[in-house]
Design a protein around this motif. Structure first.
Motif, PDB file in Angstrom:
ATOM      1  N   PHE A 186       0.808  -1.207   0.000  1.00  0.00           N
ATOM      2  CA  PHE A 186       0.000   0.000   0.000  1.00  0.00           C
ATOM      3  C   PHE A 186       0.850   1.270   0.000  1.00  0.00           C
ATOM      4  CE2 PHE A 186      -2.630  -3.173   2.422  1.00  0.00           C
ATOM      5  CZ  PHE A 186      -3.495  -3.456   1.369  1.00  0.00           C
ATOM      6  N   SER A 187       1.973   1.236  -0.666  1.00  0.00           N
ATOM      7  CA  SER A 187       2.847   2.410  -0.669  1.00  0.00           C
ATOM      8  C   SER A 187       2.153   3.628  -1.260  1.00  0.00           C
ATOM      9  CB  SER A 187       4.134   2.113  -1.432  1.00  0.00           C
ATOM     10  OG  SER A 187       3.858   1.785  -2.778  1.00  0.00           O
ATOM     11  N   LYS A 188       1.302   3.405  -2.254  1.00  0.00           N
ATOM     12  CA  LYS A 188       0.618   4.529  -2.890  1.00  0.00           C
ATOM     13  C   LYS A 188      -0.442   5.149  -1.983  1.00  0.00           C
ATOM     14  CE  LYS A 188       1.317   2.890  -7.633  1.00  0.00           C
ATOM     15  NZ  LYS A 188       0.643   2.467  -8.901  1.00  0.00           N
ATOM     16  N   GLU A 189      -0.792   4.462  -0.930  1.00  0.00           N
ATOM     17  CA  GLU A 189      -1.813   4.971  -0.012  1.00  0.00           C
ATOM     18  C   GLU A 189      -1.220   5.750   1.157  1.00  0.00           C
ATOM     19  OE1 GLU A 189      -4.850   4.556  -1.031  1.00  0.00           O
ATOM     20  OE2 GLU A 189      -4.148   3.278  -2.666  1.00  0.00           O
ATOM     21  N   ILE A 190       0.108   5.822   1.227  1.00  0.00           N
ATOM     22  CA  ILE A 190       0.742   6.541   2.336  1.00  0.00           C
ATOM     23  C   ILE A 190       0.514   8.038   2.143  1.00  0.00           C
ATOM     24  CG2 ILE A 190       2.918   7.055   3.507  1.00  0.00           C
ATOM     25  CD1 ILE A 190       3.922   4.306   2.520  1.00  0.00           C
ATOM     26  N   PRO A 191      -0.072   8.710   3.128  1.00  0.00           N
ATOM     27  CA  PRO A 191      -0.366  10.143   2.965  1.00  0.00           C
ATOM     28  C   PRO A 191       0.895  10.981   2.755  1.00  0.00           C
ATOM     29  CG  PRO A 191      -1.568   9.212   4.824  1.00  0.00           C
ATOM     30  CD  PRO A 191      -0.579   8.177   4.394  1.00  0.00           C
ATOM     31  N   GLN A 192       0.751  12.078   2.051  1.00  0.00           N
ATOM     32  CA  GLN A 192       1.871  12.969   1.792  1.00  0.00           C
ATOM     33  C   GLN A 192       2.440  13.557   3.085  1.00  0.00           C
ATOM     34  OE1 GLN A 192       3.425  13.975  -1.274  1.00  0.00           O
ATOM     35  NE2 GLN A 192       2.434  12.053  -1.843  1.00  0.00           N
ATOM     36  N   GLU A 193       1.627  13.619   4.136  1.00  0.00           N
ATOM     37  CA  GLU A 193       2.070  14.240   5.384  1.00  0.00           C
ATOM     38  C   GLU A 193       3.031  13.367   6.179  1.00  0.00           C
ATOM     39  OE1 GLU A 193      -1.109  13.942   4.428  1.00  0.00           O
ATOM     40  OE2 GLU A 193      -1.466  16.040   3.831  1.00  0.00           O
ATOM     41  N   VAL A 194       3.129  12.088   5.835  1.00  0.00           N
ATOM     42  CA  VAL A 194       3.977  11.170   6.603  1.00  0.00           C
ATOM     43  C   VAL A 194       5.442  11.576   6.463  1.00  0.00           C
ATOM     44  CG1 VAL A 194       4.823   8.795   6.724  1.00  0.00           C
ATOM     45  CG2 VAL A 194       2.370   9.246   6.576  1.00  0.00           C
ATOM     46  N   GLN A 195       6.129  11.670   7.607  1.00  0.00           N
ATOM     47  CA  GLN A 195       7.516  12.125   7.640  1.00  0.00           C
ATOM     48  C   GLN A 195       8.503  11.021   8.016  1.00  0.00           C
ATOM     49  OE1 GLN A 195       6.638  15.168  10.628  1.00  0.00           O
ATOM     50  NE2 GLN A 195       7.130  16.741   9.124  1.00  0.00           N
ATOM     51  N   THR A 196       8.034   9.954   8.617  1.00  0.00           N
ATOM     52  CA  THR A 196       8.944   8.893   9.039  1.00  0.00           C
ATOM     53  C   THR A 196       9.363   8.071   7.822  1.00  0.00           C
ATOM     54  OG1 THR A 196       7.018   7.537   9.623  1.00  0.00           O
ATOM     55  CG2 THR A 196       8.073   8.796  11.394  1.00  0.00           C
ATOM     56  N   PHE A 197      10.273   7.131   8.026  1.00  0.00           N
ATOM     57  CA  PHE A 197      11.020   6.568   6.914  1.00  0.00           C
ATOM     58  C   PHE A 197      10.551   5.176   6.501  1.00  0.00           C
ATOM     59  CE2 PHE A 197      13.963   9.367   9.243  1.00  0.00           C
ATOM     60  CZ  PHE A 197      13.978  10.393   8.306  1.00  0.00           C
ATOM     61  N   ASP A 198      10.440   5.009   5.205  1.00  0.00           N
ATOM     62  CA  ASP A 198      10.063   3.735   4.609  1.00  0.00           C
ATOM     63  C   ASP A 198      11.330   2.899   4.434  1.00  0.00           C
ATOM     64  OD1 ASP A 198       9.277   1.607   3.078  1.00  0.00           O
ATOM     65  OD2 ASP A 198       8.289   2.799   1.514  1.00  0.00           O
ATOM     66  N   LEU A 199      11.520   1.927   5.298  1.00  0.00           N
ATOM     67  CA  LEU A 199      12.700   1.069   5.263  1.00  0.00           C
ATOM     68  C   LEU A 199      12.381  -0.304   4.695  1.00  0.00           C
ATOM     69  CD1 LEU A 199      14.246   2.061   8.704  1.00  0.00           C
ATOM     70  CD2 LEU A 199      14.720   2.998   6.454  1.00  0.00           C
ATOM     71  N   SER A 200      11.293  -0.395   3.944  1.00  0.00           N
ATOM     72  CA  SER A 200      10.890  -1.685   3.393  1.00  0.00           C
ATOM     73  C   SER A 200      11.927  -2.247   2.438  1.00  0.00           C
ATOM     74  CB  SER A 200       9.542  -1.553   2.678  1.00  0.00           C
ATOM     75  OG  SER A 200       9.586  -0.568   1.660  1.00  0.00           O
ATOM     76  N   ALA A 201      12.673  -1.384   1.730  1.00  0.00           N
ATOM     77  CA  ALA A 201      13.685  -1.868   0.792  1.00  0.00           C
ATOM     78  C   ALA A 201      14.713  -2.718   1.507  1.00  0.00           C
ATOM     79  CB  ALA A 201      14.359  -0.691   0.094  1.00  0.00           C
ATOM     80  N   SER A 202      15.222  -2.210   2.612  1.00  0.00           N
ATOM     81  CA  SER A 202      16.235  -2.940   3.378  1.00  0.00           C
ATOM     82  C   SER A 202      15.665  -4.220   3.964  1.00  0.00           C
ATOM     83  CB  SER A 202      16.780  -2.044   4.497  1.00  0.00           C
ATOM     84  OG  SER A 202      17.705  -2.747   5.288  1.00  0.00           O
ATOM     85  N   ILE A 203      14.440  -4.139   4.464  1.00  0.00           N
ATOM     86  CA  ILE A 203      13.846  -5.301   5.125  1.00  0.00           C
ATOM     87  C   ILE A 203      13.513  -6.401   4.125  1.00  0.00           C
ATOM     88  CG2 ILE A 203      11.860  -6.103   6.469  1.00  0.00           C
ATOM     89  CD1 ILE A 203      11.831  -3.304   7.752  1.00  0.00           C
ATOM     90  N   LEU A 204      12.899  -6.040   2.998  1.00  0.00           N
ATOM     91  CA  LEU A 204      12.489  -7.044   2.021  1.00  0.00           C
ATOM     92  C   LEU A 204      13.660  -7.620   1.232  1.00  0.00           C
ATOM     93  CD1 LEU A 204       9.234  -5.361   0.689  1.00  0.00           C
ATOM     94  CD2 LEU A 204       9.367  -7.470   2.018  1.00  0.00           C
ATOM     95  N   SER A 205      14.664  -6.803   0.983  1.00  0.00           N
ATOM     96  CA  SER A 205      15.798  -7.273   0.185  1.00  0.00           C
ATOM     97  C   SER A 205      16.825  -8.024   1.011  1.00  0.00           C
ATOM     98  CB  SER A 205      16.479  -6.087  -0.502  1.00  0.00           C
ATOM     99  OG  SER A 205      17.138  -5.262   0.456  1.00  0.00           O
ATOM    100  N   GLY A 206      16.859  -7.755   2.302  1.00  0.00           N
ATOM    101  CA  GLY A 206      17.866  -8.378   3.151  1.00  0.00           C
ATOM    102  C   GLY A 206      19.206  -7.692   3.081  1.00  0.00           C
ATOM    103  N   LYS A 207      19.288  -6.566   2.380  1.00  0.00           N
ATOM    104  CA  LYS A 207      20.548  -5.836   2.271  1.00  0.00           C
ATOM    105  C   LYS A 207      20.632  -4.817   3.396  1.00  0.00           C
ATOM    106  CE  LYS A 207      20.786  -6.334  -2.758  1.00  0.00           C
ATOM    107  NZ  LYS A 207      20.813  -5.617  -4.070  1.00  0.00           N
TER     108      LYS A 207
END
Length: 484
Positions: free
Chosen positions: A372-393
């Motif tokens: 649901f990345s497209k549903e994240i409101p524009q006002e959200v300021q905290t960080f999307d770390l899904s790349a690191s978590i899903l990739s394992g890097k």
């Protein structure tokens, strides 16, 4: 405030999401978000740094990702939870301090207008449940008649349905620390219709969570369930004797022997630590057993593989270390929190020693992981770390902000940054910087030596980075920092 702030200021990664085609075909994952209150980051048996027994959480960690460098950006209950729910930092989400009668005149509570991650999931047809501590509503007169509203400061308040941000299954309370006889409001119950339970809080809450899960087979919708346990929050001794017995013979002095941050025996804070640490661990072992019950129920219902299970805490606690009983400070005992994320269908088990995921980062990170990345409101300021978590890097170049605000005087308080190596903070009183703190955690793991004065070049660089970040996030504290 727009979400697309310049994350490069803090050297943070660009969010990662599953391809749109994969998101459409894959069944929506469930979410089970379990949080304890005031659980220090090193206090898991599998980490091996504190003599606490947590076999169920150790097993969950072995089945998912264990983050050993995770933090709370604002290590106080209501502000941490406000960041988690809103995805905004305190000067934007209004929760600049604990919700109580002292901060009520300053509007300190989660706004009804905030679009929380739970609102997003509700709109995606999720079954939404919240069980346990909430602590995001401001008390108002006549105060609810509970023991913690009868002193000089009122703490506890009912959350009306219109302020529950999508959670329609509700067994919760504001804040209440009698863990052996907790109180709750349930679903449609009005403000004056709370009830008490003669059972240890985490045990009762998991009983109710299991009831919620048992109805999942009747639903065609995925679920998102929060179980918010109060222990090991203060009230450490209010824990069943069977958990106390585990630590009856614990040699507390051996814990203190090599810890220069723990004051000596016979001092106020030194004795505070020694008098409470056994019960603190007992609370953790009790929470652990009940987390185990909940995870086993997921497995029994064949829900575990496609459920994102999160275990974390809103902040840690000094409990006497650094001569502080509390948590509203930049020391590791206060800032560090446990984070375990399990999702067998998508995550390979591993230990992540680098990613500094913060409690509030769960908002965009989990929504992105769930598709649901497209549903994240524009006002959200905290960080999307899904790349690191899903990739394992592992991401080794993350800097996280630190906040502490005086609600009655926002021109007074701390702001700072926690880098992979340093803890940096500045304090202002009435808008004037009067203290600067810098710890090198590689060389000084217990944060005993403030090296700010010996490192003017580094301090200038960190102040510049902090100022740019505060400007980006709309924090007026930026004006207190020099231009150069």
């Amino acid at each position: 405030m727009k979400r697309r702030i310049n994350q490069a200021l803090l050297l943070l990664p660009v969010g990662f999401t599953l391809p749109a085609q994969a998101q459409e075909k894959a069944p929506k994952p469930n979410l089970l978000f379990i949080m304890a209150d005031q659980w220090r980051g090193d206090a898991l048996g599998c980490i091996g740094k504190e003599p606490v027994q947590t076999p169920c959480l150790d097993k969950l960690a072995s089945e998912g990702v264990l983050f050993t460098n995770s933090i709370s950006c604002y290590p106080v209950s209501s502000p941490a939870r406000g960041i988690l729910m809103s995805g905004m930092y305190p000067m934007n989400n209004k929760v600049i301090g604990n919700c109580n009668s002292e901060t009520a005149p300053y509007g300190v509570e989660l706004p009804e207008t905030a679009r929380c991650w739970s609102d997003v999931l509700k709109d995606q047809n999720y079954r939404m449940g919240y069980i346990g501590k909430w602590h995001l509503d401001s008390p108002y007169k006549p105060y609810v008649d509970t023991y913690n509203n009868r002193g000089e400061v009122a703490w506890n308040e009912w959350c009306p349905p219109e302020r529950r941000h999508g959670f329609d299954h509700w067994v919760a309370y504001g804040t209440y620390d009698n863990h052996l006889r907790p109180m709750y409001w349930e679903n449609t119950a009005p403000r004056d219709s709370f009830f008490y339970v003669n059972k240890w809080g985490p045990e009762y809450e998991v009983d109710r969570a299991i009831e919620f899960l048992s109805k999942q087979k009747e639903s065609s919708s995925p679920f998102a369930l929060v179980v918010s346990m109060n222990p090991p929050h203060t009230g450490y001794d209010l824990v069943p004797d069977k958990y106390k017995a585990i630590y009856k013979n614990l040699d507390v002095e051996s814990l203190c022997k090599d810890r220069p941050d723990i004051p000596s025996k016979g001092t106020k804070m030194g004795d505070y630590f020694r008098n409470n640490i056994r019960d603190y661990y007992a609370c953790m072992s009790g929470v652990d057993e009940n987390v185990g019950r909940l995870v086993e129920e997921l497995k029994r219902l064949n829900l575990f593989d496609n459920t994102i299970v999160v275990f974390t805490s809103d902040h840690g606690i000094c409990m006497g270390a650094h001569n502080s009983a509390g948590k509203d400070i930049y020391y590791e005992e206060s800032m560090r929190v446990p984070v375990i994320i399990s999702w067998p269908q998508q995550l390979k088990p591993r230990v992540d020693n680098h990613t500094m995921i913060a409690f509030g980062d769960m908002y965009p990170t989990l929504l992105s992981m769930m598709g649901f990345s497209k549903e994240i409101p524009q006002e959200v300021q905290t960080f999307d770390l899904s790349a690191s978590i899903l990739s394992g890097k592992d991401n080794k170049k993350i800097v996280q902000p630190y906040y502490y605000v005086q609600p009655n005087n926002p021109t007074t308080g701390y702001r700072g940054l926690r880098t992979p190596r340093y803890t940096f903070a500045v304090h202002a009183t009435d808008g004037k910087i009067d203290r600067t703190v810098l710890f090198d955690r590689n060389k000084d793991i217990y944060q005993m030596n403030n090296i700010a004065a010996e490192n003017p070049k580094l301090i200038r660089s960190l102040k510049k980075q902090l100022k740019e970040w505060l400007i980006q996030t709309g924090d007026p504290f930026a004006a207190y920092l020099p231009e150069k």
